[in-house]
Design an enzyme around this catalytic site. Structure first.
Site, mmCIF file in Angstrom:
data_model
loop_
_atom_site.group_PDB
_atom_site.id
_atom_site.type_symbol
_atom_site.label_atom_id
_atom_site.label_comp_id
_atom_site.label_asym_id
_atom_site.label_seq_id
_atom_site.Cartn_x
_atom_site.Cartn_y
_atom_site.Cartn_z
ATOM 1 N N GLY A 1 0.816 -1.220 0.000
ATOM 2 C CA GLY A 1 0.000 0.000 0.000
ATOM 3 C C GLY A 1 0.845 1.263 0.000
ATOM 4 O O GLY A 1 2.088 1.222 -0.072
ATOM 5 N N LEU B 1 1.294 3.752 2.445
ATOM 6 C CA LEU B 1 2.169 3.867 3.616
ATOM 7 C C LEU B 1 3.123 2.681 3.685
ATOM 8 O O LEU B 1 4.301 2.839 4.035
ATOM 9 C CB LEU B 1 1.322 3.954 4.897
ATOM 10 N N ASP C 1 -2.382 -12.759 4.826
ATOM 11 C CA ASP C 1 -3.740 -12.204 4.797
ATOM 12 C C ASP C 1 -4.143 -11.946 6.245
ATOM 13 O O ASP C 1 -4.344 -12.887 7.019
ATOM 14 C CB ASP C 1 -4.683 -13.221 4.125
ATOM 15 N N ALA D 1 -5.780 -2.271 5.475
ATOM 16 C CA ALA D 1 -7.146 -1.901 5.843
ATOM 17 C C ALA D 1 -7.980 -1.748 4.594
ATOM 18 O O ALA D 1 -7.452 -1.648 3.491
ATOM 19 C CB ALA D 1 -7.144 -0.575 6.617
ATOM 20 N N THR E 1 -9.773 1.015 3.020
ATOM 21 C CA THR E 1 -9.639 2.454 3.278
ATOM 22 C C THR E 1 -10.630 3.307 2.480
ATOM 23 O O THR E 1 -10.718 4.501 2.717
ATOM 24 C CB THR E 1 -8.207 2.926 2.943
ATOM 25 N N TYR F 1 -16.852 3.106 7.687
ATOM 26 C CA TYR F 1 -15.382 3.114 7.771
ATOM 27 C C TYR F 1 -14.929 3.697 9.124
ATOM 28 O O TYR F 1 -14.132 3.080 9.838
ATOM 29 C CB TYR F 1 -14.808 3.935 6.611
ATOM 30 N N LYS G 1 -12.963 1.759 12.299
ATOM 31 C CA LYS G 1 -11.647 2.148 12.828
ATOM 32 C C LYS G 1 -11.753 2.477 14.322
ATOM 33 O O LYS G 1 -10.836 2.180 15.096
ATOM 34 C CB LYS G 1 -11.088 3.341 12.041
HETATM 35 N N1 LIG Z 1 -4.561 7.013 2.758
HETATM 36 C C1 LIG Z 1 -5.170 7.882 3.542
HETATM 37 O O1 LIG Z 1 -5.506 9.008 3.120
HETATM 38 C C2 LIG Z 1 -5.458 7.527 4.993
HETATM 39 C C3 LIG Z 1 -6.066 8.490 5.828
HETATM 40 C C4 LIG Z 1 -6.330 8.149 7.139
HETATM 41 C C5 LIG Z 1 -5.983 6.907 7.637
HETATM 42 N N2 LIG Z 1 -5.391 5.993 6.816
HETATM 43 C C6 LIG Z 1 -5.059 4.665 7.354
HETATM 44 O O2 LIG Z 1 -3.685 4.417 7.102
HETATM 45 C C7 LIG Z 1 -3.483 3.035 6.816
HETATM 46 C C8 LIG Z 1 -2.689 2.882 5.529
HETATM 47 O O3 LIG Z 1 -3.400 3.490 4.466
HETATM 48 P P1 LIG Z 1 -2.873 3.388 2.957
HETATM 49 O O4 LIG Z 1 -3.353 4.608 2.250
HETATM 50 O O5 LIG Z 1 -1.420 3.049 2.931
HETATM 51 O O6 LIG Z 1 -3.744 2.163 2.454
HETATM 52 P P2 LIG Z 1 -3.625 1.380 1.072
HETATM 53 O O7 LIG Z 1 -2.744 2.116 0.119
HETATM 54 O O8 LIG Z 1 -5.009 1.050 0.656
HETATM 55 O O9 LIG Z 1 -2.865 0.061 1.507
HETATM 56 C C9 LIG Z 1 -3.469 -0.957 2.222
HETATM 57 C C10 LIG Z 1 -2.785 -2.243 1.820
HETATM 58 O O10 LIG Z 1 -3.365 -3.313 2.556
HETATM 59 C C11 LIG Z 1 -3.433 -4.437 1.698
HETATM 60 N N3 LIG Z 1 -4.469 -5.371 2.112
HETATM 61 C C12 LIG Z 1 -5.789 -5.360 1.819
HETATM 62 N N4 LIG Z 1 -6.393 -6.419 2.350
HETATM 63 C C13 LIG Z 1 -5.445 -7.137 2.990
HETATM 64 C C14 LIG Z 1 -5.459 -8.342 3.709
HETATM 65 N N5 LIG Z 1 -6.586 -9.030 3.904
HETATM 66 N N6 LIG Z 1 -4.288 -8.792 4.227
HETATM 67 C C15 LIG Z 1 -3.147 -8.108 4.042
HETATM 68 N N7 LIG Z 1 -3.061 -6.938 3.356
HETATM 69 C C16 LIG Z 1 -4.209 -6.478 2.831
HETATM 70 C C17 LIG Z 1 -3.796 -3.840 0.342
HETATM 71 O O11 LIG Z 1 -3.448 -4.790 -0.651
HETATM 72 P P3 LIG Z 1 -3.804 -4.545 -2.191
HETATM 73 O O12 LIG Z 1 -2.938 -3.378 -2.597
HETATM 74 O O13 LIG Z 1 -3.387 -5.834 -2.816
HETATM 75 O O14 LIG Z 1 -5.256 -4.239 -2.238
HETATM 76 C C18 LIG Z 1 -2.960 -2.581 0.328
HETATM 77 O O15 LIG Z 1 -1.709 -2.801 -0.273
HETATM 78 C C19 LIG Z 1 -4.872 2.397 6.795
HETATM 79 O O16 LIG Z 1 -5.083 1.736 8.014
HETATM 80 C C20 LIG Z 1 -5.827 3.572 6.665
HETATM 81 O O17 LIG Z 1 -7.072 3.298 7.287
HETATM 82 C C21 LIG Z 1 -5.119 6.285 5.507
#
Ligand SMILES: NC(=O)c1ccc[n+]([C@@H]2O[C@H](COP(=O)([O-])OP(=O)(O)OC[C@H]3O[C@@H](n4cnc5c(N)ncnc54)[C@H](OP(=O)(O)O)[C@@H]3O)[C@@H](O)[C@H]2O)c1
Length: 302
Positions: A11, A13, A51, A75, A77, A139, A143
């Site tokens: 992902g 982050l 997973d 997550a 997201t 969502y 969380k």
């Molecule tokens: N991005 C934002 O603006 C934002 C804002 C506030 C909070 N957050 C929080 O910050 C955290 C990181 O966000 P992010 O933007 O980096 O999220 P992201 O880019 O959506 O990355 C999440 C990763 O988790 C993987 N994933 C999904 N299902 C899974 C599973 N069952 N087992 C293992 N991995 C799995 C996804 O795989 P695939 O790529 O294969 O789908 C993806 O690579 C999250 O907890 C989010 O709630 C993010």
């Protein structure tokens, strides 16, 4: 040497954490995500598919690698998807955290868990860590429920709440807000953007550094981590346009009530950063610096 395991390494982050962690000589990194590693240069760390929704998978990997700390980024997201698929959202955003808490309890692992500004309703931002959660979407509720699991547990934990994360593109990843804005501005396709939702966007490098600090120091409690500048989403797209020397003719400012599912998004979040600044020496970059790092130098030179 600290052994750190991250979830969701494919992902946004997750990628930034891999880059920062594998460059350190005091950390051994285990990167995990769903399916194969999508990074083009898989060196300097061990990759293991995991997973997080499968309890056995989480237990087996934790037993095999015995990390000192886990940074849990995986997550569901997307706010709209969570609303349409609440059961899937609960399994990934709450159930997985229960599995991780169980493994952390069994093997004495410190858990750094990623959460969101969407645990608040956005009527009283900017928020401090001690304020009660008031989620208004599936969502946000998922969380907040995951945070409660940690509070109810006996493990060592930290929660990092963050806001609208942006950064360089990741291989096979979703577009983050800056790249989405750049794409629609360049295409000239008409788009409506809200001007009544205010956020403090977070540069992913700043966020990754804070998460790593919390993991290595085994800091406990809730931490608010975001950027230093507040903008509404229309302003943010405007900043991208100015940076790239593109016009805003195709972008129409609208209010949340003009868009479907707008009630799921808090009007004004934002965080007070006093705790992160004093406990972690957290000092985020400016939005201008972040734009230049991600999009390259501004065409106007400003
Ligand atoms: N991005 C934002 O603006 C934002 C804002 C506030 C909070 N957050 C929080 O910050 C955290 C990181 O966000 P992010 O933007 O980096 O999220 P992201 O880019 O959506 O990355 C999440 C990763 O988790 C993987 N994933 C999904 N299902 C899974 C599973 N069952 N087992 C293992 N991995 C799995 C996804 O795989 P695939 O790529 O294969 O789908 C993806 O690579 C999250 O907890 C989010 O709630 C993010």
């Amino acid at each position: 040497m600290t052994r750190i395991l991250i979830t969701g390494s494919n992902g946004l982050l997750g990628n930034r954490l891999v880059e920062q962690l594998r460059a350190r000589n005091d950390v051994e990194l285990i990167a995990t995500s769903l399916g194969a590693d999508r990074r083009p240069d898989p060196t300097g760390y061990t990759y293991e598919p995991m997973d997080v929704t499968l309890e056995q998978s989480v237990t087996d990997v934790c037993q095999r690698f015995r990390p000192d700390a886990i940074i849990h980024t995986a997550a569901l997201t997307q706010v709209d998807v969570a609303e349409q698929q609440p059961a899937r959202c609960r399994i990934l955003n709450v159930g997985a955290v229960a599995h991780l808490v169980g493994a952390c309890a069994q093997f004495g692992i410190h858990l750094v868990h990623l959460s969101t500004d969407f645990v608040f309703n956005g009527l009283a931002g900017p928020y401090e860590e001690c304020e009660p959660t008031t989620p208004i979407s599936t969502y946000g509720r998922s969380k907040a429920a995951a945070e409660q699991l940690l509070r109810d547990s006996t493990i060592s934990w930290a929660v990092v709440r963050t806001i609208l994360v942006y950064g360089k593109e990741v291989p096979g990843g979703r577009l983050n807000i800056l790249h989405w804005a750049a794409r629609v501005l360049r295409s000239g396709e008409p788009v409506q953007v809200v001007e009544d939702q205010f956020r403090m966007p977070t540069y992913d490098e700043d966020l990754a550094r804070a998460c790593i600090d919390l993991a290595i120091k085994r800091e406990q409690g809730i931490f608010h981590i975001c950027g230093k500048d507040e903008v509404n989403i229309y302003e943010l797209v405007g900043r991208v346009a100015r940076h790239l020397g593109l016009g805003m003719e195709s972008v129409r400012p609208v209010s949340s009530s003009d868009l479907p599912m707008a009630e799921l998004r808090p009007p004004r979040t934002g965080f007070r950063l006093n705790k992160a600044k004093s406990r972690l020496n957290y000092e985020p970059v400016s939005l201008e610096f972040g734009l230049t790092s991600v999009l390259g130098p501004s065409v106007s030179g400003s």
